[in-house]
Structures are given as C-alpha cells and as structure tokens.
Design a protein around this motif. Structure first.
Motif, PDB file in Angstrom:
ATOM      1  N   UNK A 107       0.714  -1.083   0.032  1.00  0.00           N
ATOM      2  CA  UNK A 107       0.023   0.024  -0.181  1.00  0.00           C
ATOM      3  C   UNK A 107       0.781   1.213  -0.046  1.00  0.00           C
ATOM      4  N   UNK A 108       2.105   1.441   0.926  1.00  0.00           N
ATOM      5  CA  UNK A 108       2.886   2.423   0.856  1.00  0.00           C
ATOM      6  C   UNK A 108       3.411   2.526  -0.546  1.00  0.00           C
ATOM      7  N   UNK A 109       4.016   1.497  -1.020  1.00  0.00           N
ATOM      8  CA  UNK A 109       4.642   1.622  -2.708  1.00  0.00           C
ATOM      9  C   UNK A 109       3.696   2.183  -3.412  1.00  0.00           C
ATOM     10  N   UNK A 110       2.349   1.694  -3.496  1.00  0.00           N
ATOM     11  CA  UNK A 110       1.305   2.271  -4.288  1.00  0.00           C
ATOM     12  C   UNK A 110       1.135   3.648  -4.161  1.00  0.00           C
ATOM     13  N   UNK A 111       1.032   4.028  -3.108  1.00  0.00           N
ATOM     14  CA  UNK A 111       0.662   5.490  -2.683  1.00  0.00           C
ATOM     15  C   UNK A 111       1.962   6.248  -3.302  1.00  0.00           C
ATOM     16  N   UNK A 112       3.153   5.768  -3.304  1.00  0.00           N
ATOM     17  CA  UNK A 112       4.523   6.466  -3.483  1.00  0.00           C
ATOM     18  C   UNK A 112       4.652   6.552  -5.074  1.00  0.00           C
ATOM     19  N   UNK A 113       4.281   5.640  -5.564  1.00  0.00           N
ATOM     20  CA  UNK A 113       4.654   5.389  -7.150  1.00  0.00           C
ATOM     21  C   UNK A 113       3.434   5.611  -8.187  1.00  0.00           C
ATOM     22  N   UNK A 114       2.277   5.135  -7.741  1.00  0.00           N
ATOM     23  CA  UNK A 114       1.060   5.335  -8.563  1.00  0.00           C
ATOM     24  C   UNK A 114      -0.065   5.731  -7.934  1.00  0.00           C
ATOM     25  N   UNK A 115      -0.132   6.997  -7.179  1.00  0.00           N
ATOM     26  CA  UNK A 115      -1.392   7.318  -6.577  1.00  0.00           C
ATOM     27  C   UNK A 115      -2.390   7.531  -7.168  1.00  0.00           C
ATOM     28  N   UNK A 116      -3.559   7.316  -6.796  1.00  0.00           N
ATOM     29  CA  UNK A 116      -4.889   7.582  -7.537  1.00  0.00           C
ATOM     30  C   UNK A 116      -5.699   7.644  -6.609  1.00  0.00           C
ATOM     31  N   UNK A 117      -6.529   8.875  -6.716  1.00  0.00           N
ATOM     32  CA  UNK A 117      -7.873   9.051  -5.643  1.00  0.00           C
ATOM     33  C   UNK A 117      -8.816   8.532  -5.809  1.00  0.00           C
ATOM     34  N   UNK A 118      -8.911   7.725  -6.868  1.00  0.00           N
ATOM     35  CA  UNK A 118     -10.303   6.758  -7.142  1.00  0.00           C
ATOM     36  C   UNK A 118     -10.004   5.441  -6.795  1.00  0.00           C
ATOM     37  N   UNK A 119      -8.648   5.232  -6.349  1.00  0.00           N
ATOM     38  CA  UNK A 119      -8.468   3.846  -6.148  1.00  0.00           C
ATOM     39  C   UNK A 119      -9.526   3.245  -5.200  1.00  0.00           C
ATOM     40  N   UNK A 120      -9.879   1.799  -5.536  1.00  0.00           N
ATOM     41  CA  UNK A 120     -10.895   1.070  -4.699  1.00  0.00           C
ATOM     42  C   UNK A 120     -12.208   1.782  -4.333  1.00  0.00           C
ATOM     43  N   UNK A 121     -12.284   2.824  -5.099  1.00  0.00           N
ATOM     44  CA  UNK A 121     -13.859   3.369  -4.878  1.00  0.00           C
ATOM     45  C   UNK A 121     -14.865   2.718  -6.177  1.00  0.00           C
ATOM     46  N   UNK A 122     -16.046   2.712  -5.591  1.00  0.00           N
ATOM     47  CA  UNK A 122     -17.244   2.016  -6.646  1.00  0.00           C
ATOM     48  C   UNK A 122     -18.064   2.980  -7.158  1.00  0.00           C
TER      49      UNK A 122
END
Length: 234
Positions: free
Chosen positions: A212-227
């Motif tokens: 989760x930390x690497x995802x936020x660092x390298x590929x941040x996305x404000x909609x991630x896991x929203x439905x």
C-alpha cells in the motif's frame, strides 16, 4: 478479428501501451479450453505474457475481447450496462468479473482500469491507466506466493524473475528498480487482518502494508478502490 477492427466497430482507441503489448506478442495466450493449462500454459512460462502469474487474472485473447464486448453491449445482457458507460474488457477473474478499460472516462490521455463485477451492479476503480495497473499487479504477485497450489519458494522466485524479464521494458526505470530490489529479498510470512478479529497468513517478498505504501508513492490515484453503479436498471 484484430484490435483495429474492434476499435473501428466500437468507436474508441486503445491506449498506446496496450497496442505495443499486442505488437510484442504479450497478449498471445492461445485458445482457452479444458487442456489450456496442461498444453498451452507450459509454453508461456519461459517468456510470460501479460501478468501470466498474477492472482485471479486471466488475459483475454483478441477473440475473447471481441466476444466479451458484444456481450456487454447487448441490450439484452443481464447486467443492463448504462449506455453512457463504455467498458473495454481485456481480462477476467476466475469468477467471470471483467478487467476493463473505462473508455468513457478517458481524460488527458489516461484511460482508467476498472473491475466490472458480474454479480452486482458495481465497478471498482483499480488504476488511472494500464501502466500503473501493471505495476500494481506485479507488486501483488510479489506479495502473495501461491501456497494453496503448493508453489515452492524456488518456483515462486523463478516465476517472478521470468516475469520481470518480459515486463521490465514497459515500466519506468524507477519502478523496475523497486521490483528488482524486492526480488533480492528473502521470503517472509506475514499476517493480514480480516473482519471479526480474524487473521490470514500470507507469504511473499513484501507485506500488504508495504504494498500500500509503494502504491501511494509510485502510482497514487484518488479513485483507487472506489465503486460506482454501472446500471440504472431496477
């Protein structure tokens, strides 16, 4: 049927990266059938196609893409997808949910990746583009050895090494360095918390928290896991 014909038939353009993957043979998974795992899968292991070893990810060949698109666009399909949404499937889960390009939400050249659930009126944002999706799925693959099917430590590491060999050219240099550094680690067992105080043991090269930390660092996305609901029916 070709990707260009699919584009022309449905009025959209694939991301350049997906076209490059097609040109490089990274989408050639053969014809699925009862003997695919026994006869075809072994021929792909030395030079893995797109996310061949990713968990719950079955890449669709061009024929499968065309058939899935026809189903989703069919007015009589049980999902009753809102015509305002254009989903372009390119893979599926074992349960039949589709990984899709969300063509109708393309913005600034970025076409989001969503998971279209087949048994509920929901789609889930996974990444802002195919490039980020690939990196995220590779992180997941490194974090979760398939102990259920008794994949050994040696086989797990070999799968990852061969996957990076064919996938590294599609990543940024920094992302490639991150994955190579993870591959040099020792395998660890770690616990993932579940509802009601339960825990699940996983084995891999990084924990879910590190992922989760690497995802936020390298590929941040404000909609991630929203439905969002994909149908207005009912």
């Amino acid at each position: 049927m070709t990707l260009s014909q699919i584009e022309d038939s449905h009025g959209f353009s694939y991301p350049p990266l997906y076209k490059r993957l097609a040109q490089d043979g990274m989408l050639e998974v053969g014809e699925y059938g009862p003997d695919w795992y026994r006869l075809v899968f072994p021929t792909l292991k030395e030079h893995p196609t797109l996310l061949l070893h990713a968990d719950d990810f079955e890449l669709l060949n061009v024929k499968g893409v065309a058939e899935a698109m026809e189903e989703l666009a069919d007015a009589g399909d049980y999902r009753q997808i809102d015509p305002a949404f254009q989903f372009i499937p390119f893979a599926q889960t074992g349960a039949g949910d589709h990984y899709c390009f969300f063509a109708s939400r393309q913005q600034d050249g970025e076409m989001p990746i969503v998971l279209l659930w087949h048994d509920q009126n929901e789609a889930q944002y996974l990444a802002k583009n195919l490039h980020d999706f690939m990196f995220h799925m590779l992180l997941h693959a490194m974090a979760d050895q398939d102990t259920y099917n008794e994949v050994s430590d040696e086989e797990f590491r070999d799968q990852l090494e061969k996957t990076l060999t064919t996938h590294a050219r599609y990543l940024t240099p920094q992302q490639g360095e991150v994955l190579q550094a993870l591959l040099a680690r020792d395998l660890i067992d770690y616990e993932v918390p579940l509802p009601k105080g339960r825990k699940e043991v996983h084995r891999g090269l990084l924990t879910d928290i590190e992922l989760a930390r690497l995802r936020e660092q390298f590929i941040p996305y404000d909609k991630f896991d929203s439905y969002f609901a994909y149908s207005t029916a009912g």
